[in-house]
Design a protein around this motif. Structure first.
Motif, PDB file in Angstrom:
ATOM      1  N   ASN A 147       0.834  -1.210   0.000  1.00 20.13           N
ATOM      2  CA  ASN A 147       0.000   0.000   0.000  1.00 20.13           C
ATOM      3  C   ASN A 147       0.872   1.265   0.000  1.00 20.13           C
ATOM      4  N   GLU A 148       1.947   1.247   0.782  1.00 18.51           N
ATOM      5  CA  GLU A 148       2.859   2.396   0.797  1.00 18.51           C
ATOM      6  C   GLU A 148       3.589   2.539  -0.536  1.00 18.51           C
ATOM      7  N   PHE A 149       3.919   1.409  -1.139  1.00 17.91           N
ATOM      8  CA  PHE A 149       4.558   1.445  -2.461  1.00 17.91           C
ATOM      9  C   PHE A 149       3.634   2.098  -3.489  1.00 17.91           C
ATOM     10  N   GLU A 150       2.374   1.766  -3.450  1.00 22.71           N
ATOM     11  CA  GLU A 150       1.415   2.351  -4.386  1.00 22.71           C
ATOM     12  C   GLU A 150       1.310   3.859  -4.206  1.00 22.71           C
ATOM     13  N   LYS A 151       1.393   4.311  -2.956  1.00 23.04           N
ATOM     14  CA  LYS A 151       1.389   5.759  -2.705  1.00 23.04           C
ATOM     15  C   LYS A 151       2.628   6.415  -3.314  1.00 23.04           C
ATOM     16  N   CYS A 152       3.771   5.754  -3.161  1.00 24.51           N
ATOM     17  CA  CYS A 152       5.009   6.261  -3.767  1.00 24.51           C
ATOM     18  C   CYS A 152       4.909   6.278  -5.289  1.00 24.51           C
ATOM     19  N   ALA A 153       4.344   5.220  -5.838  1.00 28.57           N
ATOM     20  CA  ALA A 153       4.302   5.075  -7.296  1.00 28.57           C
ATOM     21  C   ALA A 153       3.534   6.214  -7.961  1.00 28.57           C
ATOM     22  N   LYS A 154       2.524   6.744  -7.274  1.00 27.76           N
ATOM     23  CA  LYS A 154       1.734   7.830  -7.855  1.00 27.76           C
ATOM     24  C   LYS A 154       2.586   9.057  -8.144  1.00 27.76           C
ATOM     25  N   GLU A 155       3.619   9.291  -7.334  1.00 22.34           N
ATOM     26  CA  GLU A 155       4.489  10.454  -7.514  1.00 22.34           C
ATOM     27  C   GLU A 155       5.858  10.094  -8.081  1.00 22.34           C
ATOM     28  N   HIS A 156       6.325   8.884  -7.817  1.00 27.99           N
ATOM     29  CA  HIS A 156       7.730   8.560  -8.079  1.00 27.99           C
ATOM     30  C   HIS A 156       7.937   7.420  -9.077  1.00 27.99           C
ATOM     31  N   LEU A 157       6.872   7.011  -9.737  1.00 29.54           N
ATOM     32  CA  LEU A 157       7.011   6.065 -10.857  1.00 29.54           C
ATOM     33  C   LEU A 157       6.141   6.587 -11.991  1.00 29.54           C
ATOM     34  N   ASN A 158       6.723   7.416 -12.825  1.00 29.34           N
ATOM     35  CA  ASN A 158       5.955   8.122 -13.851  1.00 29.34           C
ATOM     36  C   ASN A 158       6.037   7.487 -15.226  1.00 29.34           C
ATOM     37  N   ASN A 159       6.715   6.362 -15.322  1.00 31.40           N
ATOM     38  CA  ASN A 159       6.822   5.635 -16.584  1.00 31.40           C
ATOM     39  C   ASN A 159       6.214   4.245 -16.394  1.00 31.40           C
ATOM     40  N   ASN A 160       5.066   4.027 -17.014  1.00 31.72           N
ATOM     41  CA  ASN A 160       4.365   2.753 -16.821  1.00 31.72           C
ATOM     42  C   ASN A 160       5.166   1.562 -17.330  1.00 31.72           C
ATOM     43  N   GLU A 161       5.914   1.773 -18.401  1.00 30.92           N
ATOM     44  CA  GLU A 161       6.717   0.676 -18.944  1.00 30.92           C
ATOM     45  C   GLU A 161       7.795   0.240 -17.955  1.00 30.92           C
ATOM     46  N   ILE A 162       8.459   1.218 -17.315  1.00 33.53           N
ATOM     47  CA  ILE A 162       9.473   0.887 -16.310  1.00 33.53           C
ATOM     48  C   ILE A 162       8.830   0.205 -15.112  1.00 33.53           C
ATOM     49  N   GLN A 163       7.655   0.685 -14.708  1.00 36.07           N
ATOM     50  CA  GLN A 163       6.979   0.061 -13.577  1.00 36.07           C
ATOM     51  C   GLN A 163       6.657  -1.399 -13.860  1.00 36.07           C
ATOM     52  N   ARG A 164       6.196  -1.672 -15.061  1.00 39.29           N
ATOM     53  CA  ARG A 164       5.904  -3.075 -15.420  1.00 39.29           C
ATOM     54  C   ARG A 164       7.188  -3.901 -15.519  1.00 39.29           C
ATOM     55  N   LYS A 165       8.223  -3.313 -16.063  1.00 41.16           N
ATOM     56  CA  LYS A 165       9.473  -4.045 -16.282  1.00 41.16           C
ATOM     57  C   LYS A 165      10.168  -4.402 -14.974  1.00 41.16           C
ATOM     58  N   VAL A 166      10.219  -3.440 -14.045  1.00 38.77           N
ATOM     59  CA  VAL A 166      11.032  -3.626 -12.842  1.00 38.77           C
ATOM     60  C   VAL A 166      10.227  -4.136 -11.654  1.00 38.77           C
ATOM     61  N   TYR A 167       8.936  -3.787 -11.580  1.00 39.30           N
ATOM     62  CA  TYR A 167       8.182  -4.062 -10.361  1.00 39.30           C
ATOM     63  C   TYR A 167       7.024  -5.036 -10.544  1.00 39.30           C
ATOM     64  N   ARG A 168       6.938  -5.703 -11.693  1.00 40.97           N
ATOM     65  CA  ARG A 168       5.861  -6.683 -11.848  1.00 40.97           C
ATOM     66  C   ARG A 168       6.126  -7.890 -10.941  1.00 40.97           C
ATOM     67  N   LYS A 169       5.066  -8.547 -10.556  1.00 38.22           N
ATOM     68  CA  LYS A 169       5.154  -9.662  -9.605  1.00 38.22           C
ATOM     69  C   LYS A 169       5.841 -10.872 -10.227  1.00 38.22           C
ATOM     70  N   GLY A 170       6.596 -11.587  -9.395  1.00 36.94           N
ATOM     71  CA  GLY A 170       7.133 -12.877  -9.815  1.00 36.94           C
ATOM     72  C   GLY A 170       8.546 -12.873 -10.357  1.00 36.94           C
ATOM     73  N   LEU A 171       9.298 -11.772 -10.233  1.00 32.54           N
ATOM     74  CA  LEU A 171      10.660 -11.719 -10.766  1.00 32.54           C
ATOM     75  C   LEU A 171      11.640 -12.388  -9.805  1.00 32.54           C
ATOM     76  N   SER A 172      12.565 -13.152 -10.376  1.00 32.33           N
ATOM     77  CA  SER A 172      13.681 -13.667  -9.585  1.00 32.33           C
ATOM     78  C   SER A 172      14.688 -12.551  -9.364  1.00 32.33           C
ATOM     79  N   PHE A 173      15.660 -12.793  -8.479  1.00 31.57           N
ATOM     80  CA  PHE A 173      16.687 -11.772  -8.239  1.00 31.57           C
ATOM     81  C   PHE A 173      17.445 -11.460  -9.524  1.00 31.57           C
ATOM     82  N   VAL A 174      17.776 -12.462 -10.282  1.00 37.01           N
ATOM     83  CA  VAL A 174      18.520 -12.264 -11.533  1.00 37.01           C
ATOM     84  C   VAL A 174      17.684 -11.442 -12.519  1.00 37.01           C
ATOM     85  N   GLU A 175      16.405 -11.755 -12.643  1.00 37.09           N
ATOM     86  CA  GLU A 175      15.526 -11.014 -13.559  1.00 37.09           C
ATOM     87  C   GLU A 175      15.347  -9.565 -13.114  1.00 37.09           C
ATOM     88  N   PHE A 176      15.154  -9.385 -11.806  1.00 34.15           N
ATOM     89  CA  PHE A 176      14.981  -8.029 -11.274  1.00 34.15           C
ATOM     90  C   PHE A 176      16.237  -7.184 -11.502  1.00 34.15           C
TER      91      PHE A 176
END
Length: 367
Positions: free
Chosen positions: A311-340
């Motif tokens: 929930n706190e991450f979502e609050k941050c994302a509204k102001e500090h994640l302004n590129n939807n493509e980057i948000q999907r690439k880096v913060y989508r669910k299910g990434l391994s450490f290597v993928e992240f």
């Protein structure tokens, strides 16, 4: 962007001041004039204007590392003054001006005079149809006499007295500038941005780098990391110190003075003293990116594990994640450490490399 019309003045000529600009002097000279007019002055010395120019360029050159021109005299003078004065890159404008007023260094005096050899005269060339080609190539005193015979100029000159030479603002132009001050400033800023973007094609956020930054708002990011600390021990990446809620400072891995944004993927927690020590330097990539990836992946795991953190991450994302493509690439669910890590590196490394190419210094924390 259009300047306000006037029945009495040749505003179209004013709009052409920067049509042929290969160096930055004209912008800073005109900006200095506007500043002094806003202070109520109508007679201004070369000394005052040049000191204003240097102070206006100070943050752009020393903090943001902007390129002002291929062999720019103003840029090199700023570097020289910083070298002999040891003033910090974030020095306040009034302190820079005060230092310049009292400076007796012969090289500073010589270089300041060089800045006045052309721009005070040639900036008004659009108003002067009668002067072409070699007619400009005459001694300064003779050139001043020629210009003073022209009509309807923005300003005229007193007798040539080196840096004590004064310009006198035409009364009609003085009224126009005072009345339309904010519009004229906006027009000037727009033209400066266009010029600086050409000179700095790989640098982001040029519009945010004309002046020192306003206070940045990182409260949501700080609150996010403080919450995470209550649930998981976190060691910051530079000094390997265990963080506490009482001493959390949010650091821009690639300095804000380059990126000019507060995107979440470039932010991480450290201590106040370490953040201050890092200043606007670039952390050594090979030393610190692997550690950054680890702390960011810890955050990533926690936000998908605990609803309260998500929930706190979502609050941050509204102001500090302004590129939807980057948000999907880096913060989508299910990434391994290597993928992240690979996704984060793909986003961050080009920005890091570009900052390095612009002259930001490599940094390793020393205890």
């Amino acid at each position: 962007m259009q300047l306000p019309y006037s029945d009495e003045l040749e505003v179209p000529y004013l709009s052409r001041l920067f049509d042929n600009t290969s160096e930055c002097y004209k912008f800073f000279w005109f900006q200095a004039i506007i500043t002094k007019i806003s202070e109520g002055k109508k007679e201004i010395s070369y000394e005052e204007l040049v000191d204003e120019m240097i102070a206006d360029a100070w943050y752009m050159v020393t903090e943001y590392h902007l390129n002002l021109g291929p062999r720019d005299t103003l840029e090199s003078l700023v570097h020289y003054v910083q070298g002999i004065s040891q003033m910090k890159s974030s020095e306040k404008k009034e302190n820079v001006i005060q230092y310049l007023k009292n400076c007796t260094d012969k090289e500073v005096i010589r270089r300041k005079r060089v800045l006045t050899k052309n721009v005070p005269y040639r900036i008004q060339a659009p108003f002067m149809h009668s002067m072409k080609g070699k007619e400009w190539d005459v001694p300064e005193g003779e050139l001043i006499a020629k210009i003073n015979r022209e009509s309807r100029l923005m300003y005229y000159f007193d007798e040539l007295k080196g840096m004590k030479t004064k310009i006198k603002i035409n009364q009609d132009w003085l009224v126009y500038m005072q009345k339309n001050q904010e519009i004229v400033k906006g027009w000037l800023q727009f033209r400066m941005i266009m010029y600086l973007q050409r000179r700095n094609p790989s640098v982001p956020g040029i519009a945010d780098k004309l002046y020192p930054p306003q206070e940045r708002k990182l409260e949501k990011v700080q609150k996010y990391w403080k919450l995470l600390l209550t649930m998981q021990p976190v060691t910051e990446i530079y000094g390997h110190q265990l963080l506490s809620e009482k001493d959390v400072s949010i650091d821009h891995f690639v300095p804000w003075s380059y990126v000019a944004h507060d995107e979440f993927w470039n932010l991480h927690p450290t201590t106040r003293s370490i953040n201050s020590s890092k200043s606007n330097n670039l952390p050594d990539w090979n030393t610190y990116f692997p550690l950054l990836a680890q702390i960011e992946y810890l955050s990533y795991e926690m936000l998908w594990k605990y609803d309260i953190i998500h929930n706190e991450f979502e609050k941050c994302a509204k102001e500090h994640l302004n590129n939807n493509e980057i948000q999907r690439k880096v913060y989508r669910k299910g990434l391994s450490f290597v993928e992240f890590t690979a996704a984060l590196e793909e986003v961050l490394q080009p920005v890091y490399t570009s900052a390095k190419n612009c002259g930001f210094k490599n940094w390793i924390y020393e205890t």
